[in-house]
Design a protein around this motif. Structure first.
Motif, PDB file in Angstrom:
ATOM      1  N   VAL A 189      48.216  51.657  51.378  1.00 17.45           N
ATOM      2  CA  VAL A 189      48.780  52.061  52.273  1.00 17.45           C
ATOM      3  C   VAL A 189      49.492  53.368  52.565  1.00 17.45           C
ATOM      4  O   VAL A 189      49.830  53.117  51.836  1.00 17.45           O
ATOM      5  CB  VAL A 189      49.445  50.697  52.669  1.00 17.45           C
ATOM      6  CG1 VAL A 189      50.686  50.750  53.854  1.00 17.45           C
ATOM      7  CG2 VAL A 189      49.467  49.288  52.624  1.00 17.45           C
ATOM      8  N   ASP A 193      51.568  56.929  57.945  1.00 14.82           N
ATOM      9  CA  ASP A 193      51.091  55.675  58.632  1.00 14.82           C
ATOM     10  C   ASP A 193      52.804  54.722  58.683  1.00 14.82           C
ATOM     11  O   ASP A 193      53.307  55.095  59.637  1.00 14.82           O
ATOM     12  CB  ASP A 193      49.573  55.178  58.440  1.00 14.82           C
ATOM     13  CG  ASP A 193      48.943  55.975  58.097  1.00 14.82           C
ATOM     14  OD1 ASP A 193      49.025  57.152  58.567  1.00 14.82           O
ATOM     15  OD2 ASP A 193      47.407  55.444  57.605  1.00 14.82           O
ATOM     16  N   VAL A 194      53.406  54.310  57.547  1.00 15.56           N
ATOM     17  CA  VAL A 194      53.912  53.560  57.837  1.00 15.56           C
ATOM     18  C   VAL A 194      55.743  54.303  57.657  1.00 15.56           C
ATOM     19  O   VAL A 194      56.336  53.921  58.946  1.00 15.56           O
ATOM     20  CB  VAL A 194      54.007  52.698  55.946  1.00 15.56           C
ATOM     21  CG1 VAL A 194      55.887  52.152  56.778  1.00 15.56           C
ATOM     22  CG2 VAL A 194      53.469  52.169  55.952  1.00 15.56           C
ATOM     23  N   GLU A 197      55.451  55.206  61.595  1.00 11.23           N
ATOM     24  CA  GLU A 197      55.911  54.206  62.738  1.00 11.23           C
ATOM     25  C   GLU A 197      56.834  53.871  63.029  1.00 11.23           C
ATOM     26  O   GLU A 197      57.865  53.855  64.206  1.00 11.23           O
ATOM     27  CB  GLU A 197      54.919  53.123  62.335  1.00 11.23           C
ATOM     28  CG  GLU A 197      55.339  51.805  63.346  1.00 11.23           C
ATOM     29  CD  GLU A 197      54.345  50.240  62.099  1.00 11.23           C
ATOM     30  OE1 GLU A 197      54.479  49.416  62.943  1.00 11.23           O
ATOM     31  OE2 GLU A 197      53.006  51.193  61.673  1.00 11.23           O
ATOM     32  N   SER A 226      51.657  46.268  51.868  1.00 12.08           N
ATOM     33  CA  SER A 226      51.459  45.845  52.887  1.00 12.08           C
ATOM     34  C   SER A 226      52.006  46.038  53.621  1.00 12.08           C
ATOM     35  O   SER A 226      53.122  46.564  54.136  1.00 12.08           O
ATOM     36  CB  SER A 226      52.029  44.196  53.006  1.00 12.08           C
ATOM     37  OG  SER A 226      51.898  43.301  54.429  1.00 12.08           O
ATOM     38  N   ASP A 227      50.955  47.013  54.862  1.00  8.36           N
ATOM     39  CA  ASP A 227      51.448  47.185  55.885  1.00  8.36           C
ATOM     40  C   ASP A 227      53.207  46.896  56.512  1.00  8.36           C
ATOM     41  O   ASP A 227      53.733  47.624  56.694  1.00  8.36           O
ATOM     42  CB  ASP A 227      50.241  47.474  57.572  1.00  8.36           C
ATOM     43  CG  ASP A 227      49.350  48.841  56.870  1.00  8.36           C
ATOM     44  OD1 ASP A 227      49.635  49.221  56.009  1.00  8.36           O
ATOM     45  OD2 ASP A 227      48.965  48.639  57.479  1.00  8.36           O
ATOM     46  N   ALA A 231      56.694  48.789  56.773  1.00  3.76           N
ATOM     47  CA  ALA A 231      57.022  49.006  57.948  1.00  3.76           C
ATOM     48  C   ALA A 231      58.728  48.528  58.178  1.00  3.76           C
ATOM     49  O   ALA A 231      59.454  49.107  58.385  1.00  3.76           O
ATOM     50  CB  ALA A 231      56.165  49.046  58.450  1.00  3.76           C
TER      51      ALA A 231
END
Length: 339
Positions: A189, A193-194, A197, A226-227, A231
């Motif tokens: 991951v 990106d996390v 967001e 785990s995305d 997040a």
């Protein structure tokens, strides 16, 4: 009759030496009453053996013979066997007792935490529900009929409904964590990106509160995780930081890695937390005095959920005072092949 006469003759000698040894043993037990259980059991084993040996010495008149030799050998053999057993048994029982006391203490703490959580959740649910009910009745009774006011009431009802939804989601997530029903599908991951967001989702609320939300990292690590759950961790940390940062303050995210671990830090401007309460911020339903006066307070589950999710990733999360506020640091394992 001869046996009875002989017993009557030797009994005073046996009792005369055995009794003092037994009394000394009782005194030792009293003096050692606050020592370990292994020590107590050892004394309980040694004293009868010593009393027996003293009685035999009294009967034989301290003359070495077959009887005395036999008793000495037997007492020595029994002592060699029973004393180590008493020590091991005492330590085992003591460890089990400590474990049971700790288990009972954890159960009491968990039960107290559950009662506190239920009390706080009940309080926090009543507040938005009462507002929704009052506004719905006002709309139904025609007390509010102008279009602008109706739209305002509808927006407020939607806001309270979203708040209730978040609380229910938090409770569901926490129940999964505490029940051990959380199963993660781990993969590589990109932390950037996390974070992007989460920042995009929380930035509008930060702007409404006049809080600056920024990131200060150029090279973002790739972690094993785990995305969705990561997040959730970042959003919970950001939400907590924004809630406790005063207007014109800043919430800053930074990331990096050292060794086989990546780290993510969220720095706020809350003014700091007492050292005695730093670890309590991750307890279920724990909220400091500042949170009580916050109109946007949640159920006090965000940080508890963040800790549970981080631990499910085989990571760590800590809080400490830093600069004008607090720093929450998450450490996660890097993805395979990343160093």
């Amino acid at each position: 009759m001869d046996l009875l006469t002989e017993l009557t003759h030797v009994a005073p000698y046996a009792i005369g030496l055995s009794l003092p040894v037994a009394l000394i043993g009782a005194g030792l037990l009293y003096l050692l009453r606050h020592r370990s259980l292994a020590t107590t059991l050892t004394v309980l084993v040694v004293v009868p053996l010593a009393a027996t040996l003293a009685g035999v010495l009294g009967v034989t008149g301290f003359m070495f013979g077959p009887l005395l030799t036999t008793v000495v050998v037997i007492c020595t053999a029994v002592g060699v066997i029973t004393v180590p057993i008493a020590v091991v048994l005492g330590r085992t029982i003591a460890r089990r007792s400590v474990w049971e006391r700790e288990a009972r203490a954890r159960e009491r703490a968990a039960e107290a935490s559950r009662r506190e959580l239920v009390a706080w959740i009940s309080h926090d649910l009543r507040t938005p529900l009462a507002g929704i009910r009052a506004m719905a009745e006002a709309l139904a009774d025609g007390v509010v009929d102008e279009r602008g006011e109706v739209c305002s009431y509808a927006d407020r009802i939607r806001g309270e409904t979203e708040r209730l939804s978040r609380m229910v989601d938090d409770l569901f997530e926490l129940s999964r964590i505490t029940a051990g029903a959380l199963h993660l599908e781990l993969g590589a991951v990109p932390l950037h990106d996390v974070v992007s967001e989460a920042v995009a989702a929380e930035n509008p609320r930060a702007q409404r509160r006049g809080v600056r939300l920024a990131t200060e990292t150029e090279q973002w690590p790739v972690v094993s995780g785990s995305d969705a759950e990561l997040a959730r961790v970042v959003r919970n940390l950001l939400s907590n930081a924004i809630r406790h940062t005063p207007p014109h303050g800043s919430v800053v995210l930074s990331a990096g890695y050292d060794g086989a671990q990546a780290w993510l830090r969220v720095d706020d401007a809350c003014g700091g937390i007492a050292d005695t309460e730093l670890e309590r911020v991750f307890e279920v339903a724990y909220r400091g005095d500042q949170a009580r006066g916050d109109g946007e307070q949640g159920a006090g589950l965000g940080l508890a959920i963040a800790r549970g999710l981080v631990q499910a990733h085989r990571g760590e999360i800590h809080a400490r005072n830093h600069g004008p506020g607090c720093r929450f640091e998450v450490r996660l394992p890097l993805a395979d092949g990343v160093a």
